[in-house]
Enzyme design. Sequence first.
Site, PDB file in Angstrom:
ATOM      1  N   SER A 266     -35.829 -39.769  61.771  1.00 59.75           N
ATOM      2  CA  SER A 266     -34.503 -40.376  61.930  1.00 59.75           C
ATOM      3  C   SER A 266     -34.596 -41.863  61.617  1.00 59.75           C
ATOM      4  CB  SER A 266     -34.000 -40.193  63.361  1.00 59.75           C
ATOM      5  OG  SER A 266     -34.569 -41.163  64.239  1.00 59.75           O
ATOM      6  N   ASP A 267     -33.466 -42.459  61.270  1.00 63.66           N
ATOM      7  CA  ASP A 267     -33.406 -43.917  61.238  1.00 63.66           C
ATOM      8  C   ASP A 267     -33.325 -44.407  62.689  1.00 63.66           C
ATOM      9  OD1 ASP A 267     -33.236 -46.549  60.366  1.00 63.66           O
ATOM     10  OD2 ASP A 267     -31.822 -46.075  58.778  1.00 63.66           O
TER      11      ASP A 267
END
Length: 721
Positions: A266-267
């Site tokens: 994920s960011d």
Amino acid sequence: MNNTQLTGLLEQMTLEEKIAQMLQLVVSYFVESEVDGQITGPMESLGITEETVNQVGSALGIGGAARVIQVQQNHMKNDRLGIPMLFMADIVHGYKTIFPIPLAIGCSWDQDLAEQSAAIAAKESAVSGLHVTFAPMVDLVRDPRWGRVMESTGEDPYLNSLFARSFVRGFQGDDLASDVNRVAACVKHFAAYGAGEGGREYNTVDLSERQLREYYLPAYKAALEEGCELVMTSFNTVHGSPATGNRTLMRDILRTEFGFDGVLISDWGAVIELIAHGVAEDEEQAAFLAIQAGVDIEMMTSCYVKYLPELVRSGKVDESLIDEAVRRILHLKNKLGLFENPLRGADPEAEREIVFCDEHRAASRELASKSCVLLKNTNVLPLQSEQQIALIGPFAQSKDILGSWSWTGAEEHFMNLHEAIQGRITSSKVLSAEGSGIDTITEKQIQEAVEIARQSDVIVLALGESSLMSGEGGSRTDIRLPEAQLQLIATLRTLEKPIVVVLFNGRPLDLHGVEDQVDAVLEAWFPGSEGASAITDILYGDVNPSGRLSMSFPQSVGQIPVYYNHFNTGRPKKESEPDNRYASQYLDSPNEPLYPFGYGLSYTQFKYDDMVLSSEEMTSDLPLQITTKITNTGNMPGEEVVQLYIRDITGEVVRPMKELKAYSKVLLQPGECIEVSFTVTEEQLKYHHYDLSYTSDAGEFAVFVGPNSRDAVERRFRLLK
């Protein structure tokens, strides 16, 4: 470690240990306190324990061999099974040796230099202890209001795809296990992050499936085909669902269709942000959606470690989803050779020799010179050594020329523009004044600027944006130069001296008040560590500018998005009907950009002879050969970027007015004439049809060859099927 051993290791892990491998924290969580020797960090804010921190699988944002070694060794003492951590960071356009921003690299149209820049960034990163870089960013961008346009290579899916491949090859090399001078690449942001509405950071994206596949997915797919080891989720929605929890995007397209079996991360905070998006009620549901979508690593939020154990034990999440994620993480660690050597390439002594060495700086200078784009020149450039120069502007003596994502750059060891010019000519031939700040100006600054300008033959204005005006979180509605700098230009214009503007910026700008007021404009972007020297090389003709725009410059912000590969309309504006109100047009502006995709000037001139087609018909078995002759009619060696575009005249669905399909960068000596040939195959004519099938249309096509997307010669041919 072989696959059997990796499986055995996975079987030894408790559920909590597995899920801890799926958590990424910033390095401050792993630093020992000087007071009590305990691991410190804001653990309470994430609701995690020291035991979880000891089992974490990866760390973010660390740099420096000695520090990495210390953290890894401490971790190995505390991890029950001795599983090493991965160290990751945003090494976007250089580690200590900073190269031009990616948008500028795109303007080089030089895949080999792009690959070299990534290889150098990898070498400096690896010797400093890093294993993974969060690059390349291959998001296609059509809106310069978006701050992260500086991280992209532009508006074209074909060119972006080529650079995606070059960056991945440069970062990863051929064998990550045996080559400790390389790092694993993480392509981002999947998917369509660059299409945010209004050019606003983190904003909604709403694209048709055709647009997504035709323009936004190709560069990600190219990076994966090149072997990219990781993919980062984007913050935005795709078809109404946030990417980080989007099962269709991540499982069906990324995993199944594209065949990606690497690590999906994920960011920053994107898992917990599923709540703010409105698709998750709480952190538990956010964890559920992200694991179902196939996100392997959660960056800097703790939904996984807090809620996945109970979700598994209650039967709501199958443990096989946890196992597949952890297996991918362990496989990456194994591929990097970390089980045999947890410290991998980290070497403080070698770091001192390799990082920011002369060889790397020379490469940065070459790429910077190839990335600058000469937008305007009314015979004032190149400058002559005997001319008296007034160097004025907020960037005349500023070192804020690295741009965003240069957090590790060796800022203290490179020259500003004034120093570089003084090193090229007699120092008495250049006078310097600030003239204005980035967005402030005083009467004293104006007076000083006017005084030295009057003593000079040529005024060189070093203008632009600060590095914080672009990059992540740097969206702007007004993309003109700040009013203070426009005032400076207007004041100096009254002296009737030749004015050259050098622009430092992270996006295409609205150049009203600049382009129409000065005699030459050199777009330097944020050119990196050796940018000042590269600019000086161009200003004085030691290097002939060869950069070509990889993103259009608008006439004004009101045109945005403006891009070359647009559709026609049912009522296109026609030159033959300039007074027709009922055509697709603005009343107060041209439709066309100020400077189109592919545009750039040289200090020499190139003449294109007539284009020759091998046939007026082609089939899938009989490609089309296209040939044109290029002559350097000037008196200086120069590189030309010969560009080939195609238009499908009548498609099942509307096709763009032009699409870049190939280009050739050629060096010609004065008077030299060479033949440039392209081969067009049926594969290059395919696109996604109404039913999303990927095929071509029989019928008429236009082919264009020229120096940019606007000034190209057109011929026609037919595809027979």
